[in-house]
Motif scaffolding. Structure first.
Motif, short mmCIF file in Angstrom:
data_model
loop_
_atom_site.label_atom_id
_atom_site.label_comp_id
_atom_site.label_asym_id
_atom_site.label_seq_id
_atom_site.Cartn_x
_atom_site.Cartn_y
_atom_site.Cartn_z
N SER A 1 1.82 32.16 26.56
CA SER A 1 2.00 33.35 27.39
C SER A 1 3.01 34.31 26.78
CB SER A 1 2.46 32.92 28.79
OG SER A 1 2.70 34.04 29.60
N SER A 2 4.12 33.78 26.26
CA SER A 2 5.12 34.62 25.61
C SER A 2 4.53 35.32 24.39
CB SER A 2 6.33 33.77 25.20
OG SER A 2 7.25 34.54 24.46
N LEU A 3 3.81 34.56 23.56
CA LEU A 3 3.24 35.15 22.34
C LEU A 3 2.21 36.22 22.68
CD1 LEU A 3 2.86 31.93 20.17
CD2 LEU A 3 4.60 33.71 19.96
N ARG A 4 1.42 36.01 23.72
CA ARG A 4 0.44 37.02 24.14
C ARG A 4 1.11 38.34 24.49
NH1 ARG A 4 -1.82 32.95 27.43
NH2 ARG A 4 -3.66 32.08 26.45
N GLN A 5 2.33 38.26 25.01
CA GLN A 5 3.05 39.45 25.47
C GLN A 5 4.01 39.99 24.40
OE1 GLN A 5 4.82 38.49 29.30
NE2 GLN A 5 3.00 37.33 29.87
N GLY A 6 3.86 39.53 23.16
CA GLY A 6 4.69 40.02 22.07
C GLY A 6 6.00 39.28 21.90
N GLY A 7 6.16 38.16 22.60
CA GLY A 7 7.37 37.36 22.48
C GLY A 7 7.33 36.45 21.27
N ARG A 8 8.38 35.65 21.13
CA ARG A 8 8.51 34.75 19.99
C ARG A 8 9.00 33.39 20.46
NH1 ARG A 8 12.39 38.65 16.76
NH2 ARG A 8 13.22 38.66 18.85
N LEU A 9 8.73 32.40 19.63
CA LEU A 9 9.26 31.06 19.83
C LEU A 9 10.40 30.87 18.84
CD1 LEU A 9 9.24 28.17 20.98
CD2 LEU A 9 7.50 27.62 19.25
N ARG B 1 -0.79 27.65 9.84
CA ARG B 1 -1.97 27.16 10.57
C ARG B 1 -1.71 25.73 10.96
NH1 ARG B 1 -5.89 24.17 7.47
NH2 ARG B 1 -7.51 25.07 8.77
N PHE B 2 -2.32 25.30 12.05
CA PHE B 2 -2.22 23.90 12.45
C PHE B 2 -3.51 23.20 12.06
CE2 PHE B 2 -2.46 20.50 15.76
CZ PHE B 2 -1.48 19.70 15.22
N LEU B 3 -4.58 23.43 12.80
CA LEU B 3 -5.86 22.78 12.48
C LEU B 3 -6.90 23.73 11.91
CD1 LEU B 3 -6.23 20.35 15.52
CD2 LEU B 3 -5.55 19.80 13.18
N ARG B 4 -6.69 25.03 12.09
CA ARG B 4 -7.70 25.97 11.58
C ARG B 4 -7.07 27.33 11.29
NH1 ARG B 4 -8.38 25.14 16.82
NH2 ARG B 4 -8.30 26.91 18.21
N ASP B 5 -7.79 28.12 10.52
CA ASP B 5 -7.33 29.46 10.21
C ASP B 5 -7.41 30.33 11.45
OD1 ASP B 5 -6.75 29.03 7.52
OD2 ASP B 5 -8.83 29.32 6.93
N ARG B 6 -6.37 31.13 11.63
CA ARG B 6 -6.27 32.08 12.74
C ARG B 6 -5.09 32.97 12.43
NH1 ARG B 6 -1.40 30.35 13.45
NH2 ARG B 6 -1.09 28.19 13.96
N PRO B 7 -4.89 34.06 13.19
CA PRO B 7 -3.73 34.91 12.92
C PRO B 7 -2.43 34.12 13.07
CG PRO B 7 -5.29 36.02 14.35
CD PRO B 7 -5.77 34.60 14.23
N GLY B 8 -1.42 34.49 12.29
CA GLY B 8 -0.12 33.84 12.37
C GLY B 8 0.54 34.09 13.72
N LEU B 9 1.34 33.13 14.16
CA LEU B 9 2.02 33.22 15.44
C LEU B 9 3.53 33.32 15.20
CD1 LEU B 9 -0.07 30.47 17.27
CD2 LEU B 9 -0.40 32.95 17.33
N ALA B 10 4.22 34.08 16.04
CA ALA B 10 5.64 34.39 15.85
C ALA B 10 6.53 33.22 16.25
CB ALA B 10 6.01 35.64 16.65
N LEU C 1 18.69 37.56 17.86
CA LEU C 1 17.23 37.62 17.71
C LEU C 1 16.45 37.45 19.01
CD1 LEU C 1 16.97 35.34 14.54
CD2 LEU C 1 16.91 37.85 14.61
N GLY C 2 17.02 36.77 19.97
CA GLY C 2 16.30 36.47 21.19
C GLY C 2 16.15 37.67 22.10
N ARG C 3 15.02 37.71 22.78
CA ARG C 3 14.75 38.78 23.74
C ARG C 3 14.24 38.15 25.03
NH1 ARG C 3 11.17 41.63 19.29
NH2 ARG C 3 9.76 40.10 20.16
N PRO C 4 14.46 38.81 26.16
CA PRO C 4 13.90 38.28 27.40
C PRO C 4 12.39 38.05 27.23
CG PRO C 4 15.40 40.07 27.89
CD PRO C 4 15.22 40.03 26.38
N GLY C 5 11.92 36.92 27.70
CA GLY C 5 10.51 36.58 27.55
C GLY C 5 10.21 35.68 26.37
N ASP C 6 11.15 35.58 25.42
CA ASP C 6 10.99 34.62 24.32
C ASP C 6 11.21 33.21 24.86
OD1 ASP C 6 10.62 36.70 22.51
OD2 ASP C 6 12.64 36.56 21.64
#
Length: 194
Positions: free
Chosen positions: A40-48, A70-79, A110-115
């Protein structure tokens, strides 16, 4: 006891801990909820953001790598950002602010609300992890703790707490690694369905 017998005994103990984890509905629910929180955070532009010491630092970097790459397959990178990875920052902060602040200061920067913060401590008592959780709370980040036994002092600082049912550091770390892989898979599926 022979080395071969010791290997078999260690594997049986690891299996016992993993079986106990699988049989714990609260732990399984918390892991699934942690994955949903990150997705949910990543969908909204947040980060882990991730942090830990020693083997837990390696886990933090490993999981960040699984998500950015990537974990198991190619896909866009996650923050995902491992706060353990930059030696220059860690040593500067340790020198200027003390080791207990090496993660908290990065979260403040670096942290922002929603991360989301994943904080790993096998004992639940690491001073720099407790400070990181406090900084994350103050900054409006969601907090997920990975620890062992009852959770230690970090328990009240975590929105979600994943406790591996063991007091042995190697077994706790093995449990964390299993949970990290499962959570990475759930996040990948949520954001890039097969």
């Amino acid at each position: 006891m022979t080395d071969q017998t010791r290997v078999a005994a260690s594997l049986r103990e690891t299996a016992r801990v993993v079986d106990a984890m699988a049989a714990d509905p609260a732990l399984c629910a918390a892991a699934a909820e942690a994955a949903g929180l990150v997705a949910s955070s990543l969908r909204q532009g947040g980060r882990l953001l991730l942090c830990g010491n020693g083997g837990s630092a390696a886990d933090a970097q490993h999981w960040a790598g699984e998500l950015v790459g990537r974990f198991l397959r190619d896909r866009p990178g996650l923050a995902a950002i491992a706060l353990t990875a930059d030696g220059a920052i860690l040593t500067a902060l340790g020198n200027d602010y003390g080791y207990a602040r090496v993660f908290a200061r990065q979260i403040e920067a670096l942290g922002r609300p929603g991360d989301v913060l994943f904080a790993l401590s096998t004992s639940g008592r690491s001073a720099n992890i407790l400070a990181a959780l406090e900084a994350a709370r103050a900054g409006g980040l969601a907090t997920v703790g990975f620890t062992g036994a009852e959770g230690g002092a970090m328990a009240p600082l975590c929105d979600l707490l994943l406790c591996v049912p063991s007091r042995a550091t190697p077994r706790i770390q093995e449990g964390h690694e299993a949970l990290g892989h499962i959570i990475c898979g759930l996040i990948e599926d949520a954001l890039s369905p097969p």
